[in-house]
Scaffold this active site. Structure first.
Site, PDB file in Angstrom:
ATOM      1  N   ASP A 102      12.280  26.526 -13.190  1.00  0.00           N
ATOM      2  CA  ASP A 102      12.505  26.069 -11.836  1.00  0.00           C
ATOM      3  C   ASP A 102      13.534  26.821 -11.487  1.00  0.00           C
ATOM      4  O   ASP A 102      14.264  27.265 -12.099  1.00  0.00           O
ATOM      5  CB  ASP A 102      12.773  24.537 -11.834  1.00  0.00           C
ATOM      6  CG  ASP A 102      12.710  24.024 -10.272  1.00  0.00           C
ATOM      7  OD1 ASP A 102      12.680  22.883 -10.000  1.00  0.00           O
ATOM      8  OD2 ASP A 102      12.168  24.879  -9.361  1.00  0.00           O
ATOM      9  N   GLN A 199       6.909  23.299   1.440  1.00  0.00           N
ATOM     10  CA  GLN A 199       8.014  22.293   1.806  1.00  0.00           C
ATOM     11  C   GLN A 199       7.255  21.499   3.084  1.00  0.00           C
ATOM     12  O   GLN A 199       6.143  21.847   3.399  1.00  0.00           O
ATOM     13  CB  GLN A 199       9.517  22.693   2.077  1.00  0.00           C
ATOM     14  CG  GLN A 199       9.777  23.153   0.898  1.00  0.00           C
ATOM     15  CD  GLN A 199      10.314  21.983  -0.310  1.00  0.00           C
ATOM     16  OE1 GLN A 199      10.276  20.965   0.052  1.00  0.00           O
ATOM     17  NE2 GLN A 199      10.673  22.326  -1.444  1.00  0.00           N
ATOM     18  N   GLY A 226       9.298  19.015  -2.452  1.00  0.00           N
ATOM     19  CA  GLY A 226       9.666  17.927  -1.236  1.00  0.00           C
ATOM     20  C   GLY A 226       9.006  16.658  -1.518  1.00  0.00           C
ATOM     21  O   GLY A 226       9.068  15.816  -0.766  1.00  0.00           O
ATOM     22  N   ASP A 276       5.067  18.396 -13.980  1.00  0.00           N
ATOM     23  CA  ASP A 276       6.296  18.201 -14.768  1.00  0.00           C
ATOM     24  C   ASP A 276       6.954  16.910 -14.479  1.00  0.00           C
ATOM     25  O   ASP A 276       7.036  16.690 -13.214  1.00  0.00           O
ATOM     26  CB  ASP A 276       7.175  19.545 -14.592  1.00  0.00           C
ATOM     27  CG  ASP A 276       8.180  19.098 -13.444  1.00  0.00           C
ATOM     28  OD1 ASP A 276       7.778  19.550 -12.404  1.00  0.00           O
ATOM     29  OD2 ASP A 276       9.091  18.759 -13.840  1.00  0.00           O
ATOM     30  N   HIS A 345       6.022  10.026 -29.196  1.00  0.00           N
ATOM     31  CA  HIS A 345       4.823   9.338 -28.679  1.00  0.00           C
ATOM     32  C   HIS A 345       4.439   9.369 -27.342  1.00  0.00           C
ATOM     33  O   HIS A 345       3.128   9.616 -26.978  1.00  0.00           O
ATOM     34  CB  HIS A 345       5.214   7.794 -29.217  1.00  0.00           C
ATOM     35  CG  HIS A 345       4.089   6.768 -28.655  1.00  0.00           C
ATOM     36  ND1 HIS A 345       3.084   6.473 -29.141  1.00  0.00           N
ATOM     37  CD2 HIS A 345       4.160   6.169 -27.253  1.00  0.00           C
ATOM     38  CE1 HIS A 345       2.401   5.607 -28.414  1.00  0.00           C
ATOM     39  NE2 HIS A 345       3.140   5.436 -27.272  1.00  0.00           N
TER      40      HIS A 345
HETATM   41  C1  LIG Z   1      11.710  19.721  -9.713  1.00  0.00           C
HETATM   42  C2  LIG Z   1      11.330  19.462  -8.486  1.00  0.00           C
HETATM   43  C3  LIG Z   1      10.800  18.171  -8.046  1.00  0.00           C
HETATM   44  C4  LIG Z   1      10.713  17.831  -6.921  1.00  0.00           C
HETATM   45  C5  LIG Z   1      10.672  18.499  -5.720  1.00  0.00           C
HETATM   46  C6  LIG Z   1      11.093  20.005  -6.026  1.00  0.00           C
HETATM   47  C7  LIG Z   1      11.141  20.944  -4.950  1.00  0.00           C
HETATM   48  O1  LIG Z   1      11.177  20.527  -3.849  1.00  0.00           O
HETATM   49  N1  LIG Z   1      11.585  22.182  -5.345  1.00  0.00           N
HETATM   50  C8  LIG Z   1      11.906  22.305  -6.687  1.00  0.00           C
HETATM   51  N2  LIG Z   1      12.312  23.810  -6.896  1.00  0.00           N
HETATM   52  N3  LIG Z   1      12.047  21.832  -7.702  1.00  0.00           N
HETATM   53  C9  LIG Z   1      11.509  20.284  -7.415  1.00  0.00           C
END
Ligand SMILES: Cc1cccc2c(=O)nc(N)[nH]c12
Length: 382
Positions: A102, A199, A226, A276, A345
């Site tokens: 990220d 976004q 977002g 994730d 687990h």
């Molecule tokens: C990890 C994560 C969760 C949820 C939203 C976002 C997001 O909008 N932008 C980034 N870079 N990461 C996010």
């Protein structure tokens, strides 16, 4: 999945191949420099270069194919330069498979104290030692290059919800300008890729403009950002209903930060391919087990002499070897082995769920599986 792997498409970047579709759900293959991964795929979170509490061999044993790292955390410690000197994330953490990192903006807004946001980027103080740092689309992309991330995320701003349409619009427009700067700063390499992040909050018109802006720039994949920021499942699903069709049908879609097993099922049925979430690993550290019958808290006294396994079809390497009573004891005694076993687990359950869903997409029985899964999750412990 033991499905025959379609042949790797020669390309100067990573590629995703759709294998089949069932409703809006897709089954495919992500082909990267560090190997191919079947989708839908759940990415265990390895924030600071470790999936907390378990070895990468254990992560591999759950069937996970790709893991996530974080620019924000790794730039602060051990720094991107040191990771590069150590041969990159893959060698440092002994994970030869693909790694997605990220871009840091999200973590700064939720972690870094005293942050200042300008058109250029974000200035913030480290939550570790208070030192001052600056992240921009260029520096975030460069850090991810030094980490040798297989998939690099564009530098974006994730606005906190609820927010007015004006605030969401200004934030989305800035993120799109940052996406263009991130793309300009990206170094294309065979088998590597960069994803743009859509976004726009829960405003359809803003999501539309954001998706178009990213398609015009052109990425190897598209994330939906977002969301998973407190809007609730219903609003998340309704936002997905109109957002996924805006994204290219032949490229992967990554829903960031999601989610519970029920979230994953619903998002896959709305056309998402990659996920994730810290939930399964964080829950594992706090005695919460994810199973086919919903979740259970192993600290609860009712498990003290329950000799049954966590779940009858647990296929993690610890399957059938440790009783609920033993896990209850470990957590009550605050022993390290408790979080280690339960993290393993939970991640194994998430991977089993992905395999089940993918198989149902392949034989077009996803609707039936969805009914069974939701019924069983509602049963609670047996
Ligand atoms: C990890 C994560 C969760 C949820 C939203 C976002 C997001 O909008 N932008 C980034 N870079 N990461 C996010």
């Amino acid at each position: 999945s033991d499905a025959p792997r379609p042949n790797l498409t020669p390309a100067d970047h990573m590629t995703w191949q759709k294998e089949t579709q069932s409703g809006k759900a897709r089954a495919g293959w992500l082909h990267t420099r560090h190997g191919s991964v079947p989708t839908p795929t759940f990415m265990p979170v390895g924030t600071v270069g470790t999936v907390k509490g378990i070895t990468m061999d254990s992560v591999r044993s759950t069937g996970a194919g790709i893991v996530l790292g974080n620019t924000y955390h790794l730039m602060l410690r051990p720094t991107a330069e040191r990771v590069q000197r150590l041969g990159g994330l893959h060698r440092m953490m002994d994970w030869p498979g693909p790694i997605l990192t990220d871009s840091g903006g999200f973590q700064v807004m939720s972690l870094g104290p005293l942050r200042k946001l300008t058109e250029d980027g974000v200035t913030f103080r480290s939550h570790i030692d208070g030192s001052k740092h600056h992240l921009t689309p260029e520096s975030s992309t460069d850090i991810q290059f030094k980490l040798d991330a297989t998939i690099t995320m564009a530098f974006d701003e994730c606005p906190a919800l609820p927010a007015t349409k004006e605030v969401l619009e200004a934030s989305m427009e800035r993120s799109m300008r940052w996406a263009a700067r991130s793309r300009d700063a990206f170094t294309a390499r065979p088998g590597y890729g960069q994803f743009g992040i859509v976004q726009g909050g829960t405003e359809q018109e803003l999501r539309e403009r954001s998706a178009k802006a990213l398609r015009d720039i052109g990425f190897e994949g598209y994330a939906i950002g977002g969301l998973a920021v407190g809007e609730g499942q219903e609003l998340m699903f309704s936002t997905l209903d109109y957002t996924t069709p805006m994204l290219p049908d032949d490229q992967p879609r990554y829903l960031m930060g999601v989610g519970t097993p029920d979230d994953l099922l619903g998002a896959i049925m709305r056309g998402c391919d990659m996920f994730d979430c810290v939930m399964p690993s964080r829950a594992g550290r706090t005695a919460r087990a994810y199973t086919e019958r919903g979740t259970m808290n192993l600290r609860n006294a009712r498990f003290a002499e329950d000799t049954r396994p966590l779940s009858p079809d647990d296929d993690s390497p610890m399957a059938g070897r440790y009783s609920r009573a033993y896990l209850h004891h470990l957590f009550r005694a605050n022993e390290m082995l408790g979080p280690m076993l339960l993290t393993l687990h939970n991640l194994a359950y998430y991977q089993r769920l992905m395999r089940q869903i993918r198989a149902a997409i392949m034989d077009d029985t996803l609707e039936e599986l969805a009914v069974t899964l939701r019924h069983n999750w509602s049963l609670g412990d047996w």
